[in-house]
Design a protein around this motif. Structure first.
Motif, PDB file in Angstrom:
ATOM      1  N   ILE A  92     -10.412 -15.752 -17.051  1.00 26.12           N
ATOM      2  CA  ILE A  92     -10.115 -16.513 -15.692  1.00 26.12           C
ATOM      3  C   ILE A  92      -8.958 -15.978 -14.907  1.00 26.12           C
ATOM      4  CG2 ILE A  92      -9.378 -18.711 -15.185  1.00 26.12           C
ATOM      5  CD1 ILE A  92     -11.089 -19.663 -17.766  1.00 26.12           C
ATOM      6  N   LYS A  93      -8.012 -15.602 -15.598  1.00 28.62           N
ATOM      7  CA  LYS A  93      -6.811 -14.941 -14.683  1.00 28.62           C
ATOM      8  C   LYS A  93      -7.148 -13.857 -13.991  1.00 28.62           C
ATOM      9  CE  LYS A  93      -2.445 -14.694 -17.147  1.00 28.62           C
ATOM     10  NZ  LYS A  93      -1.763 -14.180 -18.247  1.00 28.62           N
ATOM     11  N   ALA A  94      -7.911 -12.975 -14.446  1.00 28.74           N
ATOM     12  CA  ALA A  94      -8.450 -11.757 -13.463  1.00 28.74           C
ATOM     13  C   ALA A  94      -9.422 -12.234 -12.443  1.00 28.74           C
ATOM     14  CB  ALA A  94      -9.305 -11.043 -14.357  1.00 28.74           C
ATOM     15  N   THR A  95     -10.184 -13.238 -12.612  1.00 22.18           N
ATOM     16  CA  THR A  95     -10.644 -13.745 -11.294  1.00 22.18           C
ATOM     17  C   THR A  95      -9.993 -14.788 -10.313  1.00 22.18           C
ATOM     18  OG1 THR A  95     -12.765 -14.117 -13.144  1.00 22.18           O
ATOM     19  CG2 THR A  95     -12.947 -15.127 -10.918  1.00 22.18           C
ATOM     20  N   ILE A  96      -9.218 -15.484 -10.938  1.00 25.33           N
ATOM     21  CA  ILE A  96      -8.474 -16.148  -9.989  1.00 25.33           C
ATOM     22  C   ILE A  96      -7.185 -15.281  -9.259  1.00 25.33           C
ATOM     23  CG2 ILE A  96      -6.307 -17.765  -9.922  1.00 25.33           C
ATOM     24  CD1 ILE A  96      -7.665 -19.333 -12.183  1.00 25.33           C
ATOM     25  N   TYR A  97      -6.704 -14.292  -9.861  1.00 28.82           N
ATOM     26  CA  TYR A  97      -5.855 -13.225  -9.057  1.00 28.82           C
ATOM     27  C   TYR A  97      -6.640 -12.511  -8.066  1.00 28.82           C
ATOM     28  CZ  TYR A  97      -1.657 -14.664 -11.855  1.00 28.82           C
ATOM     29  OH  TYR A  97      -0.588 -15.409 -12.249  1.00 28.82           O
ATOM     30  N   PHE A  98      -7.735 -12.152  -8.480  1.00 27.90           N
ATOM     31  CA  PHE A  98      -8.576 -11.372  -7.760  1.00 27.90           C
ATOM     32  C   PHE A  98      -8.859 -12.161  -6.485  1.00 27.90           C
ATOM     33  CE2 PHE A  98     -12.709 -10.198  -5.793  1.00 27.90           C
ATOM     34  CZ  PHE A  98     -12.697  -8.668  -5.972  1.00 27.90           C
ATOM     35  N   GLY A  99      -9.385 -13.459  -6.689  1.00 29.38           N
ATOM     36  CA  GLY A  99      -9.759 -14.163  -5.382  1.00 29.38           C
ATOM     37  C   GLY A  99      -8.244 -14.388  -4.472  1.00 29.38           C
ATOM     38  N   LEU A 100      -7.296 -14.456  -4.948  1.00 34.00           N
ATOM     39  CA  LEU A 100      -6.108 -14.489  -4.164  1.00 34.00           C
ATOM     40  C   LEU A 100      -5.788 -13.324  -3.301  1.00 34.00           C
ATOM     41  CD1 LEU A 100      -3.584 -16.478  -6.629  1.00 34.00           C
ATOM     42  CD2 LEU A 100      -4.608 -17.118  -4.670  1.00 34.00           C
ATOM     43  N   ASP A 101      -6.195 -12.000  -4.003  1.00 34.72           N
ATOM     44  CA  ASP A 101      -5.959 -10.716  -3.581  1.00 34.72           C
ATOM     45  C   ASP A 101      -7.016 -10.716  -2.406  1.00 34.72           C
ATOM     46  OD1 ASP A 101      -5.296  -8.001  -3.180  1.00 34.72           O
ATOM     47  OD2 ASP A 101      -7.013  -7.429  -4.515  1.00 34.72           O
ATOM     48  N   ALA A 102      -8.003 -11.051  -2.634  1.00 38.17           N
ATOM     49  CA  ALA A 102      -9.164 -10.895  -1.479  1.00 38.17           C
ATOM     50  C   ALA A 102      -8.804 -11.934  -0.145  1.00 38.17           C
ATOM     51  CB  ALA A 102     -10.660 -11.511  -2.006  1.00 38.17           C
ATOM     52  N   ILE A 103      -8.310 -12.931  -0.592  1.00 39.09           N
ATOM     53  CA  ILE A 103      -7.739 -14.178   0.566  1.00 39.09           C
ATOM     54  C   ILE A 103      -6.610 -13.375   1.225  1.00 39.09           C
ATOM     55  CG2 ILE A 103      -6.738 -16.016   0.807  1.00 39.09           C
ATOM     56  CD1 ILE A 103      -8.337 -17.140  -1.598  1.00 39.09           C
ATOM     57  N   ARG A 104      -5.853 -12.603   0.684  1.00 38.22           N
ATOM     58  CA  ARG A 104      -4.494 -12.045   1.310  1.00 38.22           C
ATOM     59  C   ARG A 104      -5.135 -11.038   2.258  1.00 38.22           C
ATOM     60  NH1 ARG A 104      -1.961  -7.325   0.293  1.00 38.22           N
ATOM     61  NH2 ARG A 104       0.436  -7.248   1.061  1.00 38.22           N
ATOM     62  N   SER A 105      -6.051 -10.275   1.734  1.00 36.46           N
ATOM     63  CA  SER A 105      -6.684  -9.243   2.453  1.00 36.46           C
ATOM     64  C   SER A 105      -7.431  -9.704   3.998  1.00 36.46           C
ATOM     65  CB  SER A 105      -7.746  -8.270   1.646  1.00 36.46           C
ATOM     66  OG  SER A 105      -7.112  -7.430   0.897  1.00 36.46           O
ATOM     67  N   VAL A 106      -8.139 -10.922   3.486  1.00 35.48           N
ATOM     68  CA  VAL A 106      -8.916 -11.460   4.660  1.00 35.48           C
ATOM     69  C   VAL A 106      -7.645 -12.066   5.707  1.00 35.48           C
ATOM     70  CG1 VAL A 106      -9.859 -13.597   5.430  1.00 35.48           C
ATOM     71  CG2 VAL A 106     -10.671 -12.132   3.658  1.00 35.48           C
ATOM     72  N   GLN A 107      -6.781 -12.474   5.221  1.00 35.85           N
ATOM     73  CA  GLN A 107      -5.592 -12.768   6.149  1.00 35.85           C
ATOM     74  C   GLN A 107      -5.008 -11.703   6.779  1.00 35.85           C
ATOM     75  OE1 GLN A 107      -3.181 -15.070   3.317  1.00 35.85           O
ATOM     76  NE2 GLN A 107      -4.058 -17.202   4.074  1.00 35.85           N
ATOM     77  N   MET A 108      -4.709 -10.588   6.072  1.00 41.35           N
ATOM     78  CA  MET A 108      -3.868  -9.455   6.736  1.00 41.35           C
ATOM     79  C   MET A 108      -4.747  -8.622   7.666  1.00 41.35           C
ATOM     80  SD  MET A 108      -1.276  -8.461   3.611  1.00 41.35           S
ATOM     81  CE  MET A 108      -0.378  -7.165   4.963  1.00 41.35           C
ATOM     82  N   TYR A 109      -6.028  -8.550   7.464  1.00 40.93           N
ATOM     83  CA  TYR A 109      -6.778  -7.373   8.145  1.00 40.93           C
ATOM     84  C   TYR A 109      -8.048  -8.012   8.713  1.00 40.93           C
ATOM     85  CZ  TYR A 109      -4.090  -4.526   4.936  1.00 40.93           C
ATOM     86  OH  TYR A 109      -2.881  -4.022   4.289  1.00 40.93           O
ATOM     87  N   CYS A 110      -8.830  -9.118   8.400  1.00 42.04           N
ATOM     88  CA  CYS A 110      -9.970  -9.407   8.982  1.00 42.04           C
ATOM     89  C   CYS A 110      -9.423 -10.064  10.495  1.00 42.04           C
ATOM     90  CB  CYS A 110     -10.552 -10.568   8.321  1.00 42.04           C
ATOM     91  SG  CYS A 110     -11.481  -9.589   6.815  1.00 42.04           S
ATOM     92  N   HIS A 111      -8.412 -10.603  10.593  1.00 39.94           N
ATOM     93  CA  HIS A 111      -8.147 -11.187  11.969  1.00 39.94           C
ATOM     94  C   HIS A 111      -7.098 -10.379  12.747  1.00 39.94           C
ATOM     95  CE1 HIS A 111     -10.199 -14.958  10.415  1.00 39.94           C
ATOM     96  NE2 HIS A 111      -9.457 -14.776   9.303  1.00 39.94           N
ATOM     97  N   ASN A 112      -6.991  -9.203  12.246  1.00 36.38           N
ATOM     98  CA  ASN A 112      -6.238  -8.360  13.115  1.00 36.38           C
ATOM     99  C   ASN A 112      -6.741  -7.695  14.093  1.00 36.38           C
ATOM    100  OD1 ASN A 112      -4.750  -5.954  13.810  1.00 36.38           O
ATOM    101  ND2 ASN A 112      -3.901  -5.414  11.882  1.00 36.38           N
ATOM    102  N   LYS A 113      -6.469  -8.082  15.237  1.00 34.14           N
ATOM    103  CA  LYS A 113      -7.208  -7.471  16.633  1.00 34.14           C
ATOM    104  C   LYS A 113      -7.109  -6.058  16.804  1.00 34.14           C
ATOM    105  CE  LYS A 113      -6.519 -12.000  19.190  1.00 34.14           C
ATOM    106  NZ  LYS A 113      -7.291 -12.726  18.164  1.00 34.14           N
ATOM    107  N   ASN A 114      -6.296  -5.428  16.208  1.00 36.21           N
ATOM    108  CA  ASN A 114      -6.126  -3.982  16.474  1.00 36.21           C
ATOM    109  C   ASN A 114      -7.097  -3.280  15.583  1.00 36.21           C
ATOM    110  OD1 ASN A 114      -3.784  -4.113  18.270  1.00 36.21           O
ATOM    111  ND2 ASN A 114      -2.345  -4.303  16.468  1.00 36.21           N
ATOM    112  N   THR A 115      -7.815  -3.892  14.495  1.00 36.24           N
ATOM    113  CA  THR A 115      -8.680  -3.282  13.558  1.00 36.24           C
ATOM    114  C   THR A 115     -10.141  -3.471  14.091  1.00 36.24           C
ATOM    115  OG1 THR A 115      -7.303  -3.797  11.657  1.00 36.24           O
ATOM    116  CG2 THR A 115      -9.509  -3.274  11.196  1.00 36.24           C
TER     117      THR A 115
END
Length: 194
Positions: free
Chosen positions: A62-85
């Motif tokens: 469960i820890k692996a899955t929860i932390y994985f989800g937080l990692d993916a959400i962080r990537s979305v926030q940092m990279y998916c909405h970056n207008k330069n990407t």
């Protein structure tokens, strides 16, 4: 962001190989490509997810899955909405929910797909457990908790209830055949958007 691509699948399905191959297609077009392979080692959530994956037991599961989800959400926030990407490619993304207990995983998947970005270029590499184990044997990496015949077989079956809106690609094929299918779908999608 103009293009969002996801390559997912069981361990040993060739996700990172395919991510690099499709990234090369877009780089040759002169496009700016960002790759995020989860769990990522550049943040605490990704490191904690990987740490839990290398251990056994339900709590670590469960820890692996929860932390994985937080990692993916962080990537979305940092990279998916970056207008330069121009192109963002994720290796492993929302299908990690399949590792949660049944019933809970379906609910979480519906919430996650509503909240997080999706696209018509989301690919699930459907590799057989036998092929997955064969490929992992040659990697020399430390073995994770799901990297055994029983869990690979069980998780491949579980994945079927989540991949109804994904492009499912036979993962036992050669890397070149798989890459051709992924590139074809992505480039077709590009034409529809222009």
């Amino acid at each position: 962001m103009k293009k969002f691509i996801v390559i997912d699948g069981l361990d040993g399905s060739g996700k990172d190989t395919q991510v690099n191959m499709i990234a090369d297609v877009y780089k040759k077009q002169g496009r700016d490509v960002t790759i995020r392979s989860h769990p990522c080692s550049d943040n605490k959530y990704g490191r904690k997810s990987k740490e839990a994956l290398l251990k056994e037991g339900k709590v670590n599961h469960i820890k692996a899955t929860i932390y994985f989800g937080l990692d993916a959400i962080r990537s979305v926030q940092m990279y998916c909405h970056n207008k330069n990407t121009d192109v963002v490619i994720f290796s492993r993304y929302i299908l990690a929910v399949m590792y949660l207990p049944n019933v809970v995983n379906s609910i979480v998947y519906k919430v996650v797909t509503f909240v997080l970005p999706t696209s018509d270029c989301m690919f699930f590499l459907d590799v057989s457990p036998e092929e997955s184990l064969r490929r992992m044997a040659g990697r020399g990496d430390e073995k994770e908790m799901f990297e055994n015949m029983e869990d690979l077989t069980k998780n491949r079956l579980r994945s079927q209830k989540f991949t109804y809106n994904w492009n499912v690609i036979p993962g036992d094929d050669s890397a070149e055949i798989i890459s051709e299918k992924i590139a074809s779908k992505c480039l077709e999608s590009d034409k529809l958007l222009s």
